[in-house]
Scaffold this motif. Sequence first.
Motif, short mmCIF file in Angstrom:
data_model
loop_
_atom_site.label_atom_id
_atom_site.label_comp_id
_atom_site.label_asym_id
_atom_site.label_seq_id
_atom_site.Cartn_x
_atom_site.Cartn_y
_atom_site.Cartn_z
N GLN A 125 0.84 -1.19 0.00
CA GLN A 125 0.00 0.00 0.00
C GLN A 125 0.88 1.25 0.00
OE1 GLN A 125 -3.24 -0.01 -0.70
NE2 GLN A 125 -2.65 -2.13 -1.07
N GLN A 130 2.27 10.83 -1.44
CA GLN A 130 1.78 11.14 -2.79
C GLN A 130 0.83 12.33 -2.74
OE1 GLN A 130 2.88 9.62 -5.52
NE2 GLN A 130 4.17 8.21 -4.37
N PRO A 165 -11.87 6.53 -4.78
CA PRO A 165 -11.60 5.42 -5.70
C PRO A 165 -11.96 4.07 -5.09
CG PRO A 165 -9.55 6.34 -4.83
CD PRO A 165 -10.66 7.24 -4.38
N ARG A 222 -11.16 0.53 -4.10
CA ARG A 222 -9.96 -0.27 -3.81
C ARG A 222 -10.17 -1.68 -4.34
NH1 ARG A 222 -6.32 -0.55 0.64
NH2 ARG A 222 -6.38 1.71 0.61
N GLU A 260 -2.73 -6.17 -12.40
CA GLU A 260 -2.07 -5.08 -11.68
C GLU A 260 -0.62 -5.42 -11.31
OE1 GLU A 260 -5.25 -6.21 -10.82
OE2 GLU A 260 -6.13 -4.56 -11.97
N SER A 288 -4.85 3.60 -17.73
CA SER A 288 -4.30 4.69 -16.91
C SER A 288 -4.52 5.99 -17.67
CB SER A 288 -2.79 4.53 -16.69
OG SER A 288 -2.51 3.34 -16.01
N ASN A 303 -1.80 12.51 -9.90
CA ASN A 303 -1.56 11.06 -9.98
C ASN A 303 -2.34 10.53 -11.18
OD1 ASN A 303 -0.45 10.51 -7.06
ND2 ASN A 303 -2.29 11.74 -6.80
N GLU A 339 -8.16 2.19 -6.99
CA GLU A 339 -6.90 2.29 -6.26
C GLU A 339 -6.37 0.88 -6.12
OE1 GLU A 339 -7.25 4.69 -2.73
OE2 GLU A 339 -5.82 3.40 -1.68
#
Lengths: 235, 173
Positions: free
Chosen positions: A10, A16, A36, A38, A45, B106, B114, B172
């Motif tokens: 994580q 960030q 967002p 998760r 990914e 993306s 980001n 995420e």
Amino acid sequence: MTTEAAPFRQIVANSQPANDTPSYGSTHLRHPARVPLRIPQTITETTGPRFTPAQFGPMPDLSVTNGKQAQGERIIVRGRVVDENNRPVPHTMIEIWQANAGGRYDHPGDQHDAPMDPNFHGGGRVFSDADGWYQFTTIKPGAYPWRNHPNAWRPNHIHYSLFGTGFGQRIVTQMYFPGDPLLALDPIFLAVPDPAARDRLIAAFDIDITAPEWALGYRFDFVLRGRDATPTEQA
Amino acid sequence: MLAATASQTIGPYWHLIEDDTWADLTRFGAEGETVVLTGTVYDGAGSLVTDAAIEIWQTSPAASDIFPAFGRCRTDSNGAFRFTTLKPGPVAGLGNAQQAPHIAISIFARGLLNALITRLYFQDEPLNETDPVLSMIEDEARRRTLIATRTASGAWNLDIRLQGDNETVFMEI
């Protein structure tokens, strides 16, 4: 068949920037308003594209175009690509782009009244070596105005794009220069909450990278997200 | 432990590294069920986003010397992107789960500090009903923001809304 790799850790808190950063005007209508989702890290990914120098030829010297030298202060940037576990990330592609010494991009969208340099395009590409080291030569980019707020100027910076070893490791960032007075006024730089994380975007002058009678040297390391030691079932 | 380098915006001038052939993932000679993926990107006011970099990554078919499985495309003056690639099949999920055919996306742009991450799924795929990610989204209208619609034989479209009504489901990881 690609083998499934361990998921990425994580993100470290405050390391960030937030996409919702009101001081940076272009975020206002572009940052998502919703939290967002998760999602678990699957093979989509944890794996990512591979680029080879054979298919994506290196362009390690931005300071020369068609054999002619660009205007400006020649510099060498050298550093290492590692992950959060401090392990080198070898053979990974680094894309590079920047303004010329006068602070203008070779781009039709840039109308800043500063001279173009026919010997400077401003795009480059290098690969890290087996131990994660990379190096390229360029000229120090100039600062330039932007319209974010009255008398707004971007600090000197070089843009980078790295892919790492998985989709979750992809990063696009900017490198700044030590001692730049514009950093304290720049909403993009200041958007990184943790001052230590912010300062890691600033290259260090390095006399050992400096080439005598030729170019100043700067050190800049990239840290990509690390993987968990053991695969987990839940993100 | 170190912390990953902070992300910064790709800005409006990233085209200096653009190679428009990257939008065609079949350019190295990969063969299979070729599909064209299109879409338009909108901001929170419904205006076109004309300076974004859209990247796609897929694990099916697997990447190879002739199939990069990765593409990048600018949004043009109409806010539109267009990829040519091979249609993915089902993808292994965690444990024994199976994921519906999908492509990871993306989005990089001026104003995005980001990258935004999302997925493209294909309309009428039976596995969509049991896909582990789609199943996390209870609201049917929200789920639809991830499902590309067929516009012609072999052509699929998915618009992306960065903010506001009908905002795309971003992820995420």
